[in-house]
Design a protein around this motif. Structure first.
Motif, PDB file in Angstrom:
ATOM      1  N   UNK A  79      -6.690   7.335   9.445  1.00 50.80           N
ATOM      2  CA  UNK A  79      -7.876   6.634   9.771  1.00 50.80           C
ATOM      3  C   UNK A  79      -9.081   7.651   9.539  1.00 50.80           C
ATOM      4  N   UNK A  80      -8.798   8.754  10.499  1.00 50.29           N
ATOM      5  CA  UNK A  80      -9.631   9.964  10.542  1.00 50.29           C
ATOM      6  C   UNK A  80      -9.759  10.478   8.786  1.00 50.29           C
ATOM      7  N   UNK A  81      -8.648  10.554   8.208  1.00 54.22           N
ATOM      8  CA  UNK A  81      -8.876  10.997   6.767  1.00 54.22           C
ATOM      9  C   UNK A  81      -9.373  10.487   6.044  1.00 54.22           C
ATOM     10  N   UNK A  82      -9.254   8.877   6.256  1.00 54.91           N
ATOM     11  CA  UNK A  82      -9.908   7.924   5.140  1.00 54.91           C
ATOM     12  C   UNK A  82     -11.515   8.044   5.649  1.00 54.91           C
ATOM     13  N   UNK A  83     -11.539   7.946   6.938  1.00 52.05           N
ATOM     14  CA  UNK A  83     -12.986   7.777   6.969  1.00 52.05           C
ATOM     15  C   UNK A  83     -13.750   9.132   6.601  1.00 52.05           C
ATOM     16  N   UNK A  84     -13.123  10.378   6.539  1.00 52.39           N
ATOM     17  CA  UNK A  84     -13.736  11.541   6.214  1.00 52.39           C
ATOM     18  C   UNK A  84     -13.828  11.175   4.515  1.00 52.39           C
ATOM     19  N   UNK A  85     -13.122  10.934   4.046  1.00 55.02           N
ATOM     20  CA  UNK A  85     -13.017  10.810   2.565  1.00 55.02           C
ATOM     21  C   UNK A  85     -14.197   9.596   2.130  1.00 55.02           C
ATOM     22  N   UNK A  86     -14.226   8.597   2.906  1.00 55.91           N
ATOM     23  CA  UNK A  86     -15.384   7.742   2.452  1.00 55.91           C
ATOM     24  C   UNK A  86     -16.711   8.124   2.949  1.00 55.91           C
ATOM     25  N   UNK A  87     -16.609   8.951   3.814  1.00 58.18           N
ATOM     26  CA  UNK A  87     -17.939   9.440   4.516  1.00 58.18           C
ATOM     27  C   UNK A  87     -18.429  10.621   3.153  1.00 58.18           C
TER      28      UNK A  87
ATOM     29  N   UNK B 231       0.864  -1.215   0.075  1.00 55.58           N
ATOM     30  CA  UNK B 231       0.134   0.008   0.053  1.00 55.58           C
ATOM     31  C   UNK B 231       0.788   1.487   0.122  1.00 55.58           C
ATOM     32  N   UNK B 232       0.564   2.241  -0.479  1.00 57.25           N
ATOM     33  CA  UNK B 232       1.344   3.557  -0.326  1.00 57.25           C
ATOM     34  C   UNK B 232       1.541   3.912   1.023  1.00 57.25           C
ATOM     35  N   UNK B 233       2.553   4.616   0.971  1.00 55.34           N
ATOM     36  CA  UNK B 233       2.711   5.094   2.471  1.00 55.34           C
ATOM     37  C   UNK B 233       1.986   6.167   3.041  1.00 55.34           C
ATOM     38  N   UNK B 234       1.285   6.690   2.320  1.00 54.87           N
ATOM     39  CA  UNK B 234       0.660   7.743   2.714  1.00 54.87           C
ATOM     40  C   UNK B 234      -1.157   7.225   2.708  1.00 54.87           C
ATOM     41  N   UNK B 235      -0.988   5.945   2.496  1.00 58.92           N
ATOM     42  CA  UNK B 235      -2.241   5.304   2.332  1.00 58.92           C
ATOM     43  C   UNK B 235      -3.428   6.334   1.635  1.00 58.92           C
ATOM     44  N   UNK B 236      -3.011   6.766   0.731  1.00 59.26           N
ATOM     45  CA  UNK B 236      -3.955   7.564  -0.094  1.00 59.26           C
ATOM     46  C   UNK B 236      -3.542   7.369  -1.605  1.00 59.26           C
ATOM     47  N   UNK B 237      -4.440   7.103  -2.433  1.00 58.31           N
ATOM     48  CA  UNK B 237      -4.087   7.125  -3.706  1.00 58.31           C
ATOM     49  C   UNK B 237      -5.258   7.830  -4.792  1.00 58.31           C
ATOM     50  N   UNK B 238      -4.773   8.139  -5.808  1.00 58.22           N
ATOM     51  CA  UNK B 238      -5.716   8.576  -6.798  1.00 58.22           C
ATOM     52  C   UNK B 238      -6.408   7.698  -7.958  1.00 58.22           C
ATOM     53  N   UNK B 239      -6.324   6.502  -7.465  1.00 59.15           N
ATOM     54  CA  UNK B 239      -7.056   5.459  -8.168  1.00 59.15           C
ATOM     55  C   UNK B 239      -8.669   5.680  -7.938  1.00 59.15           C
ATOM     56  N   UNK B 240      -9.364   5.483  -9.178  1.00 58.29           N
ATOM     57  CA  UNK B 240     -10.876   5.658  -9.298  1.00 58.29           C
ATOM     58  C   UNK B 240     -11.378   4.508 -10.190  1.00 58.29           C
ATOM     59  N   UNK B 241     -12.492   4.338  -9.806  1.00 56.29           N
ATOM     60  CA  UNK B 241     -13.184   3.245 -10.620  1.00 56.29           C
ATOM     61  C   UNK B 241     -14.390   3.984 -11.374  1.00 56.29           C
TER      62      UNK B 241
ATOM     63  N   UNK C 168     -17.791   8.178 -10.594  1.00 53.59           N
ATOM     64  CA  UNK C 168     -16.647   7.748 -10.200  1.00 53.59           C
ATOM     65  C   UNK C 168     -16.339   7.247  -8.549  1.00 53.59           C
ATOM     66  N   UNK C 169     -15.861   6.259  -8.224  1.00 58.06           N
ATOM     67  CA  UNK C 169     -15.711   5.725  -7.254  1.00 58.06           C
ATOM     68  C   UNK C 169     -14.022   5.673  -6.801  1.00 58.06           C
ATOM     69  N   UNK C 170     -13.988   6.353  -5.700  1.00 53.52           N
ATOM     70  CA  UNK C 170     -12.384   6.504  -5.190  1.00 53.52           C
ATOM     71  C   UNK C 170     -12.033   5.230  -4.522  1.00 53.52           C
ATOM     72  N   UNK C 171     -10.748   4.877  -4.677  1.00 52.15           N
ATOM     73  CA  UNK C 171     -10.448   3.683  -3.883  1.00 52.15           C
ATOM     74  C   UNK C 171      -9.647   4.399  -2.719  1.00 52.15           C
ATOM     75  N   UNK C 172      -9.782   3.420  -1.645  1.00 59.91           N
ATOM     76  CA  UNK C 172      -9.479   3.620  -0.527  1.00 59.91           C
ATOM     77  C   UNK C 172      -8.833   2.757   0.239  1.00 59.91           C
ATOM     78  N   UNK C 173      -7.759   3.059   0.555  1.00 60.96           N
ATOM     79  CA  UNK C 173      -6.861   1.968   1.531  1.00 60.96           C
ATOM     80  C   UNK C 173      -7.334   1.790   2.620  1.00 60.96           C
ATOM     81  N   UNK C 174      -7.530   0.506   3.417  1.00 59.02           N
ATOM     82  CA  UNK C 174      -7.579   0.298   4.693  1.00 59.02           C
ATOM     83  C   UNK C 174      -6.778  -0.770   5.334  1.00 59.02           C
ATOM     84  N   UNK C 175      -5.696  -0.527   6.103  1.00 56.25           N
ATOM     85  CA  UNK C 175      -5.005  -1.890   6.400  1.00 56.25           C
ATOM     86  C   UNK C 175      -5.688  -2.693   7.150  1.00 56.25           C
TER      87      UNK C 175
END
Length: 168
Positions: free
Chosen positions: A85-93, A7-17, A50-57
């Protein structure tokens, strides 16, 4: 497609479906769906999502550094993991809220169109009933010809005129 090894070090990517939808006629099966159906042309309604990809360990790293890693651990700290995790949760929300907004707009449009369709059908039925009533009234007037009272009046007038001519 292949899964990423790390997974990327910052756990964020720009991949989308990209998910595309297109309106098809009733009875269309999955075998009838072709790539050409998704080309944008006049009269064809195509929706893009467009669905963003979110990495969750799966197994988050331990916040306690191990023996050889003390001092210069490349692993993120507990605070870093919490903020990620908060950033990922915010993005998913945010993505979920955007999808819900589009979905609610679509449902409101569908309900509005359904109401308009029902109203048009009712108006069409009312117009058909009025047309049938007008046809019945016009056929009644045409089939009867002249009224019975008019015929009696003409007959009496004829008898009276005949009586006057015979007297003279």
């Amino acid at each position: 497609m292949q899964a990423q090894k790390e997974a990327p070090l910052d756990m964020q990517c720009k991949d989308k479906f990209l998910v595309q939808t297109v309106i098809v006629s009733d009875g269309t099966t999955s075998k009838d769906v072709l790539a050409e159906m998704f080309t944008k042309e006049a009269g064809r309604v195509i929706e893009d999502f467009k669905l963003r990809v979110v990495y969750i360990p799966a197994n988050p790293p331990s916040p306690v550094p191990e023996g050889s890693e003390e001092g210069n651990s490349p692993r993120p700290s507990l605070n870093d993991i919490a903020s990620q995790s908060t950033s990922l949760f915010d993005d998913v929300s945010r993505t979920f809220e955007e999808t819900n907004e589009k979905s609610s707009e679509a449902w409101s449009m569908i309900s509005k169109l359904t109401e308009e369709k029902t109203s048009a059908i009712q108006q069409s039925q009312l117009l058909r009933q009025e047309l049938e009533l007008l046809r019945r009234e016009s056929s009644t007037k045409q089939s009867g010809g002249h009224s019975l009272a008019l015929m009696l009046l003409v007959g009496l007038l004829g008898c009276f005129i005949g009586y006057i001519f015979n007297r003279t």
